[in-house]
Scaffold this active site. Structure first.
Site, PDB file in Angstrom:
ATOM      1  N   PHE A  71      34.226 -14.907  38.528  1.00 35.31           N
ATOM      2  CA  PHE A  71      34.976 -13.903  39.267  1.00 35.31           C
ATOM      3  C   PHE A  71      33.918 -12.985  39.894  1.00 35.31           C
ATOM      4  CE2 PHE A  71      37.389 -10.026  39.812  1.00 35.31           C
ATOM      5  CZ  PHE A  71      38.652 -10.476  40.151  1.00 35.31           C
TER       6      PHE A  71
ATOM      7  N   ASP B  55      33.557 -13.318  29.323  1.00 39.66           N
ATOM      8  CA  ASP B  55      34.631 -12.615  30.021  1.00 39.66           C
ATOM      9  C   ASP B  55      35.936 -13.358  29.717  1.00 39.66           C
ATOM     10  OD1 ASP B  55      36.551 -11.773  31.876  1.00 39.66           O
ATOM     11  OD2 ASP B  55      35.019 -11.191  33.330  1.00 39.66           O
TER      12      ASP B  55
ATOM     13  N   TYR C  26      45.695  -6.353  31.837  1.00 43.06           N
ATOM     14  CA  TYR C  26      46.886  -6.365  32.706  1.00 43.06           C
ATOM     15  C   TYR C  26      47.309  -7.776  33.094  1.00 43.06           C
ATOM     16  CZ  TYR C  26      42.972  -6.310  36.038  1.00 43.06           C
ATOM     17  OH  TYR C  26      41.794  -6.567  36.683  1.00 43.06           O
ATOM     18  N   LYS C  27      46.597  -8.796  32.623  1.00 43.84           N
ATOM     19  CA  LYS C  27      46.976 -10.182  32.931  1.00 43.84           C
ATOM     20  C   LYS C  27      47.861 -10.690  31.786  1.00 43.84           C
ATOM     21  CE  LYS C  27      43.003 -10.640  35.973  1.00 43.84           C
ATOM     22  NZ  LYS C  27      41.588 -10.969  36.099  1.00 43.84           N
TER      23      LYS C  27
ATOM     24  N   ARG D  23      47.672 -21.012  43.206  1.00 41.36           N
ATOM     25  CA  ARG D  23      47.518 -20.778  41.756  1.00 41.36           C
ATOM     26  C   ARG D  23      48.870 -20.500  41.123  1.00 41.36           C
ATOM     27  NH1 ARG D  23      43.532 -16.364  39.528  1.00 41.36           N
ATOM     28  NH2 ARG D  23      45.234 -15.111  40.360  1.00 41.36           N
TER      29      ARG D  23
HETATM   30  C1  LIG Z   1      40.694 -10.118  36.703  1.00 45.33           C
HETATM   31  C2  LIG Z   1      39.248 -10.277  36.405  1.00 45.33           C
HETATM   32  C3  LIG Z   1      38.371  -9.188  36.460  1.00 45.33           C
HETATM   33  C4  LIG Z   1      38.878  -7.860  36.930  1.00 45.33           C
HETATM   34  O1  LIG Z   1      37.979  -6.827  36.804  1.00 45.33           O
HETATM   35  P1  LIG Z   1      38.487  -5.341  37.033  1.00 45.33           P
HETATM   36  O2  LIG Z   1      37.327  -4.521  36.757  1.00 45.33           O
HETATM   37  O3  LIG Z   1      39.655  -5.128  36.120  1.00 45.33           O
HETATM   38  O4  LIG Z   1      38.971  -5.239  38.436  1.00 45.33           O
HETATM   39  C5  LIG Z   1      37.051  -9.389  36.079  1.00 45.33           C
HETATM   40  N1  LIG Z   1      36.612 -10.606  35.673  1.00 45.33           N
HETATM   41  C6  LIG Z   1      37.439 -11.672  35.636  1.00 45.33           C
HETATM   42  C7  LIG Z   1      36.928 -12.985  35.163  1.00 45.33           C
HETATM   43  C8  LIG Z   1      38.767 -11.545  36.017  1.00 45.33           C
HETATM   44  O5  LIG Z   1      39.572 -12.602  35.991  1.00 45.33           O
END
Ligand SMILES: *Cc1c(COP(=O)(O)O)cnc(C)c1O
Length: 419
Positions: A151, A220, A245-246, A394
């Site tokens: 990400f 992560d 939040y996921k 997705r």
């Molecule tokens: C959703 C996600 C993030 C989001 O990071 P934020 O700081 O909350 O915006 C980071 N890493 C991964 C792998 C994600 O899927």
């Protein structure tokens, strides 16, 4: 009557199904839903039957218990008790308390998770602290390995963390990391599940190889916590971060968590040593003395409204066995792929999510040349997935509230849209 085709081999990349499958698969979905031990959990969320919500891997649905708790936090804890709530309503200790609620979902004993800030900020804390720690063990460790499909925020932050610490970043496929660890590796930053393809990366293996080479790991967990078992303690993971939040349904922008393995907490040298992580914050001392334990991962004043909404949202996990969540997630994604194979004209979509269950998270990603318009057309039909440029559809499967009926409906709508 011909034999039902739903039980025959289907493959989204292969030939299309015959004329009868809709009835068969809808039937089968109903049976699977009737036998689903998690089916009752759906009622704990605010959802409507007109919509098939397959975007819980971006923003989890609202747990029913949250609005009342939030209303009470605002009206009574803030409105009436005001500043007394920092102690009387337990606001001050909420980051660790909520961390302990997440802990069992990621295989961690209490006292190792703290909730606060965003995942991005926690990646920064973890990577810098990991490089500092690795350097203490061996000054020559200068390399930060980053999962090349990461990400983006993780990659950007790792790059900056490396610049600040005089390290260098090397991006490579997660699967190649075990062979890449060496005497120069400080830390590897890896996404447990790839947000784009839904591929599940090998946490136990990669972590063991890193440790064998004397390096640290930061995992992560954004797309794995709440969707599948994670064994942070069992695998002796050094650091982990993840958002809430996921699959954890904490609400838009709810605070993230940071895990620091208990044995490493004394050595955790935070690059953001705010007053909330001070050993005696109310001494208001000019010099920084780090607190012990998970508290050391804190920075400044916690975002109480979001944090307490998250705390309430986590009650949906009471009594839930994460192994059952994983079993349902795999059954859902398998079933969805079968439905896609039956309903979607051959060649229109191709799954980029690994077929092997051990390599799959809780989403299915389909490559489709006109993915953006297809996503919009699906949303018009009440099927909410999302689109990742340039050509990926997705679909996230949230075992606590996604039904087999949802999977069947979504695949049927997809067949109609691309047909
Ligand atoms: C959703 C996600 C993030 C989001 O990071 P934020 O700081 O909350 O915006 C980071 N890493 C991964 C792998 C994600 O899927």
């Amino acid at each position: 009557m011909s034999e039902p085709t739903a039980h025959g081999p289907t493959d989204p990349a292969g030939p299309t199904g015959s004329a009868q499958p809709p009835v068969d698969l809808a039937d089968e979905a109903a049976k699977l839903d009737a036998g689903d031990e998690l089916a009752a959990k759906r009622d704990e969320f605010v959802l409507d039957d007109a919509t098939v919500y397959l975007d819980g891997n971006s923003l989890g649905a609202l747990p029913r218990a949250v609005p009342a708790r939030l209303a009470d936090v605002v009206a009574r804890e803030w409105g009436e008790l005001r500043i007394r709530s920092w102690s009387e309503s337990g606001w001050w200790t909420a980051p660790e308390r909520v961390g302990d609620r997440i802990a069992p979902l990621v295989g961690a004993a209490p006292g190792q998770l703290v909730v606060g800030d965003s995942t991005s900020v926690n990646v920064f804390k973890a990577v810098v602290a990991a490089v500092r720690m690795a350097r203490e063990d061996a000054p020559g460790r200068h390399e930060v390995l980053v999962d090349e499909a990461t990400f983006p925020t993780d990659g950007y932050i790792a790059e900056s963390a490396a610049r600040l610490t005089g390290a260098t970043v090397r991006a490579l496929p997660a699967a190649e990391m075990p062979a890449a660890f060496g005497p120069y590796t400080a830390v590897a930053l890896v996404n447990h599940v790839d947000y784009r393809t839904g591929q599940l990366n090998d946490l136990p293996g990669t972590t063991a190889y890193a440790h064998h080479a004397g390096a640290r790991v930061v995992w992560d967990l954004c797309h794995s916590a709440g969707a599948l078992p994670v064994g942070l303690d069992a695998e002796q993971v050094d650091f982990a971060v993840g958002c809430t939040y996921k699959y954890l349904n904490g609400g838009p922008g709810s605070p993230a968590y940071l895990y620091v393995r208990q044995q490493l907490q004394d050595r955790f040298d935070s690059p953001l040593p705010g007053w909330n992580s001070h050993a005696d914050p109310f001494a208001m001392a000019p010099g920084y003395v780090p607190a012990d334990g998970a508290v050391r991962g804190r920075v400044g004043t916690p975002d109480i409204l979001s944090l307490l909404a998250l705390e309430e949202a986590l009650t949906v996990w009471d009594g839930v066995d994460i192994a059952a969540v994983r079993a349902k997630s795999l059954a859902l994604t398998d079933f969805f792929l079968r439905c896609v194979g039956a309903y979607v004209r051959g060649g229109r979509v191709r799954s980029v999510t690994p077929a092997a269950q051990r390599l799959r998270g809780s989403q299915i990603s389909l490559r489709c040349s006109d993915a953006e318009t297809v996503t919009a057309a699906l949303i018009e039909r009440g099927v909410i997935g999302d689109f990742r440029r340039p050509d990926v559809l997705r679909f996230g499967f949230t075992p606590l509230y996604t039904s087999f009926g949802d999977a069947e409906r979504a695949a049927r709508a997809l067949g109609e849209v691309v047909g």
